[in-house]
Design a protein around this motif. Structure first.
Motif, PDB file in Angstrom:
ATOM      1  N   THR A  65       0.847  -1.187   0.000  1.00 40.45           N
ATOM      2  CA  THR A  65       0.000   0.000   0.000  1.00 40.45           C
ATOM      3  C   THR A  65       0.884   1.239   0.000  1.00 40.45           C
ATOM      4  N   GLY A  66       0.286   2.383  -0.088  1.00 40.40           N
ATOM      5  CA  GLY A  66       1.057   3.624  -0.097  1.00 40.40           C
ATOM      6  C   GLY A  66       0.144   4.818  -0.253  1.00 40.40           C
ATOM      7  N   SER A  67       0.725   5.993  -0.221  1.00 40.98           N
ATOM      8  CA  SER A  67      -0.021   7.228  -0.427  1.00 40.98           C
ATOM      9  C   SER A  67       0.953   8.278  -0.929  1.00 40.98           C
ATOM     10  N   GLN A  68       0.430   9.421  -1.329  1.00 39.66           N
ATOM     11  CA  GLN A  68       1.308  10.464  -1.853  1.00 39.66           C
ATOM     12  C   GLN A  68       2.210  11.003  -0.743  1.00 39.66           C
ATOM     13  N   PRO A  69       3.413  11.494  -1.089  1.00 37.75           N
ATOM     14  CA  PRO A  69       4.361  11.932  -0.060  1.00 37.75           C
ATOM     15  C   PRO A  69       4.021  13.273   0.586  1.00 37.75           C
ATOM     16  N   ASN A  70       3.215  14.082  -0.076  1.00 38.07           N
ATOM     17  CA  ASN A  70       2.921  15.418   0.449  1.00 38.07           C
ATOM     18  C   ASN A  70       1.675  15.415   1.327  1.00 38.07           C
ATOM     19  N   PRO A  71       1.560  16.378   2.244  1.00 33.30           N
ATOM     20  CA  PRO A  71       0.339  16.487   3.053  1.00 33.30           C
ATOM     21  C   PRO A  71      -0.875  16.720   2.164  1.00 33.30           C
ATOM     22  N   CYS A  72      -2.016  16.262   2.623  1.00 35.66           N
ATOM     23  CA  CYS A  72      -3.252  16.432   1.863  1.00 35.66           C
ATOM     24  C   CYS A  72      -3.727  17.879   1.912  1.00 35.66           C
ATOM     25  N   GLN A  73      -4.328  18.331   0.832  1.00 34.86           N
ATOM     26  CA  GLN A  73      -4.929  19.663   0.805  1.00 34.86           C
ATOM     27  C   GLN A  73      -6.241  19.683   1.577  1.00 34.86           C
ATOM     28  N   ASN A  74      -6.955  18.582   1.522  1.00 34.37           N
ATOM     29  CA  ASN A  74      -8.216  18.473   2.247  1.00 34.37           C
ATOM     30  C   ASN A  74      -7.924  18.342   3.744  1.00 34.37           C
ATOM     31  N   PRO A  75      -8.495  19.189   4.607  1.00 38.75           N
ATOM     32  CA  PRO A  75      -8.178  19.155   6.040  1.00 38.75           C
ATOM     33  C   PRO A  75      -8.385  17.791   6.688  1.00 38.75           C
ATOM     34  N   ILE A  76      -9.365  17.032   6.221  1.00 37.08           N
ATOM     35  CA  ILE A  76      -9.632  15.724   6.815  1.00 37.08           C
ATOM     36  C   ILE A  76      -8.886  14.600   6.094  1.00 37.08           C
ATOM     37  N   GLY A  77      -8.195  14.942   5.008  1.00 32.58           N
ATOM     38  CA  GLY A  77      -7.582  13.930   4.152  1.00 32.58           C
ATOM     39  C   GLY A  77      -6.549  13.062   4.840  1.00 32.58           C
ATOM     40  N   ASP A  78      -5.600  13.685   5.557  1.00 33.24           N
ATOM     41  CA  ASP A  78      -4.542  12.907   6.210  1.00 33.24           C
ATOM     42  C   ASP A  78      -5.114  11.975   7.272  1.00 33.24           C
ATOM     43  N   HIS A  79      -6.142  12.442   7.968  1.00 31.71           N
ATOM     44  CA  HIS A  79      -6.787  11.594   8.975  1.00 31.71           C
ATOM     45  C   HIS A  79      -7.426  10.370   8.321  1.00 31.71           C
ATOM     46  N   LEU A  80      -8.107  10.580   7.201  1.00 31.11           N
ATOM     47  CA  LEU A  80      -8.755   9.465   6.518  1.00 31.11           C
ATOM     48  C   LEU A  80      -7.730   8.483   5.959  1.00 31.11           C
ATOM     49  N   LEU A  81      -6.613   9.001   5.422  1.00 28.38           N
ATOM     50  CA  LEU A  81      -5.571   8.112   4.906  1.00 28.38           C
ATOM     51  C   LEU A  81      -4.935   7.298   6.030  1.00 28.38           C
ATOM     52  N   LEU A  82      -4.737   7.930   7.189  1.00 31.72           N
ATOM     53  CA  LEU A  82      -4.183   7.208   8.334  1.00 31.72           C
ATOM     54  C   LEU A  82      -5.138   6.104   8.787  1.00 31.72           C
ATOM     55  N   ARG A  83      -6.427   6.439   8.855  1.00 30.53           N
ATOM     56  CA  ARG A  83      -7.416   5.430   9.250  1.00 30.53           C
ATOM     57  C   ARG A  83      -7.474   4.291   8.232  1.00 30.53           C
ATOM     58  N   ALA A  84      -7.355   4.634   6.953  1.00 29.28           N
ATOM     59  CA  ALA A  84      -7.372   3.603   5.912  1.00 29.28           C
ATOM     60  C   ALA A  84      -6.158   2.690   6.034  1.00 29.28           C
ATOM     61  N   PHE A  85      -5.004   3.279   6.377  1.00 28.89           N
ATOM     62  CA  PHE A  85      -3.807   2.460   6.562  1.00 28.89           C
ATOM     63  C   PHE A  85      -3.955   1.558   7.789  1.00 28.89           C
ATOM     64  N   LYS A  86      -4.522   2.095   8.860  1.00 29.25           N
ATOM     65  CA  LYS A  86      -4.771   1.277  10.055  1.00 29.25           C
ATOM     66  C   LYS A  86      -5.671   0.095   9.719  1.00 29.25           C
ATOM     67  N   ASN A  87      -6.660   0.333   8.871  1.00 25.94           N
ATOM     68  CA  ASN A  87      -7.563  -0.733   8.456  1.00 25.94           C
ATOM     69  C   ASN A  87      -6.795  -1.874   7.781  1.00 25.94           C
ATOM     70  N   LYS A  88      -5.838  -1.530   6.933  1.00 23.73           N
ATOM     71  CA  LYS A  88      -5.023  -2.551   6.258  1.00 23.73           C
ATOM     72  C   LYS A  88      -4.107  -3.271   7.252  1.00 23.73           C
ATOM     73  N   VAL A  89      -3.530  -2.501   8.189  1.00 24.81           N
ATOM     74  CA  VAL A  89      -2.655  -3.107   9.197  1.00 24.81           C
ATOM     75  C   VAL A  89      -3.438  -4.086  10.068  1.00 24.81           C
ATOM     76  N   ASP A  90      -4.650  -3.699  10.465  1.00 22.90           N
ATOM     77  CA  ASP A  90      -5.504  -4.599  11.250  1.00 22.90           C
ATOM     78  C   ASP A  90      -5.755  -5.898  10.491  1.00 22.90           C
ATOM     79  N   TYR A  91      -6.102  -5.764   9.222  1.00 23.80           N
ATOM     80  CA  TYR A  91      -6.406  -6.943   8.402  1.00 23.80           C
ATOM     81  C   TYR A  91      -5.191  -7.866   8.313  1.00 23.80           C
ATOM     82  N   CYS A  92      -4.025  -7.280   8.057  1.00 28.02           N
ATOM     83  CA  CYS A  92      -2.807  -8.088   7.919  1.00 28.02           C
ATOM     84  C   CYS A  92      -2.417  -8.742   9.241  1.00 28.02           C
TER      85      CYS A  92
END
Length: 299
Positions: A65-92
């Motif tokens: 998995t991965g994501s773009q290297p720069n901070p998100c422009q959307n204020p909630i974007g980084d939080h959602l990407l972190l939660r999405a990554f946690k979801n993958k980590v939980d699954y694995c």
């Protein structure tokens, strides 16, 4: 009695013999402009010198998995990407898989990047893609079409790729998110009927309980409009990082839908520890569930 044929030695993380390997090459670079060649052969030679890493390796699964290297422009974007990554980590973690965040296949990425915007052949690849895929709407090369082209054309790569066709992967979020409540209700009903499924258990044996549940899901279906828990919910058009979502979707419905999906998945993890999000839109609040869950709580 444990069968030794089914066990593998633990990789020895403190063993690195003095033999020279490709890592000792001062010219080695992991960049697109100076690619690593013969990666598979190099790794095979390295593994011969580190045999504890090879045992059972053919049966291993890794999630990339991965994501773009720069901070998100959307204020909630980084939080959602972190939660999405946690979801993958939980699954694995639950299924015993490795998870790798970033560059994942040297040969594949090199071939794929050659069709991207930084390539001097970018315009040519757009023309080639349109000549192969007649229904391609736009003249420029894009990541999705380039990926399909590689799978279609390059047998060296496709021999290493398995295209899943036996499971409903599409998971269109507009169709799935409104069904979470009904799906949860169905699963709670199953667990009320089978006390084995209500037994508290360690994460490491979760797959056993999934097998126990499977006979109860014969009528659930396994595709569009089924009530089986979705494996993937695809938020096409939402663009959580940039915030430039497709205008056919309301901004609020995108972000709220993602929160519901993440908390719906999170509940499947929290349940094993006796907690649950009673409101899928409220990530901060978790409540205790009784030992012999499900009880009459707000599930």
């Amino acid at each position: 009695m444990r069968s030794e044929c089914c066990t593998h030695p633990t990789p020895n993380l403190r063993f690195d013999p003095p033999d020279s390997t490709f890592y000792d090459d001062s010219e080695l670079r992991y960049s697109i402009d100076k690619k690593v060649t013969g990666w598979d052969d190099k790794r095979k030679e390295w593994l011969k010198r580190h045999p504890t890493f090879t045992a059972g390796s053919k049966d291993m699964i890794v999630m990339v998995t991965g994501s773009q290297p720069n901070p998100c422009q959307n204020p909630i974007g980084d939080h959602l990407l972190l939660r999405a990554f946690k979801n993958k980590v939980d699954y694995c973690r639950i299924h015993g898989y490795d998870v790798f965040y970033n560059n994942w296949s040297m040969d594949f990425i090199d071939a794929w990047a050659n069709m991207g915007t930084i390539s001097p052949d970018y315009k040519k690849w757009g023309e080639i893609q349109r000549s192969v895929f007649k229904d391609k709407l736009f003249p420029e090369s894009n990541d999705q079409t380039a990926l399909i082209y590689l799978i279609y054309k390059d047998r060296r790569l496709t021999d290493k790729i398995y295209l899943e066709g036996e499971y409903y992967f599409k998971g269109y979020w507009v169709e799935i998110v409104p069904t979470y409540y009904n799906i949860t209700k169905k699963y709670v009903g199953i667990e009320r009927e089978d006390n084995l499924l209500r037994r508290r258990h360690a994460e490491k044996v979760s797959e056993q309980y999934a097998a126990f549940r499977e006979p109860h899901l014969k009528e659930a279906g396994n595709g569009r409009w089924c009530w089986r828990r979705p494996f993937i919910t695809h938020f096409t058009g939402c663009q959580p990082c940039s915030g430039n979502h497709n205008q056919i979707y309301a901004e609020e419905s995108c972000w709220n839908g993602m929160l519901k999906a993440l908390n719906f998945a999170d509940n499947q993890v929290l349940r094993k520890y006796g907690f649950v999000h009673p409101d899928l839109l409220d990530s901060k609040t978790v409540t205790d569930s009784l030992f012999d869950y499900p009880d009459e709580g707000p599930w």
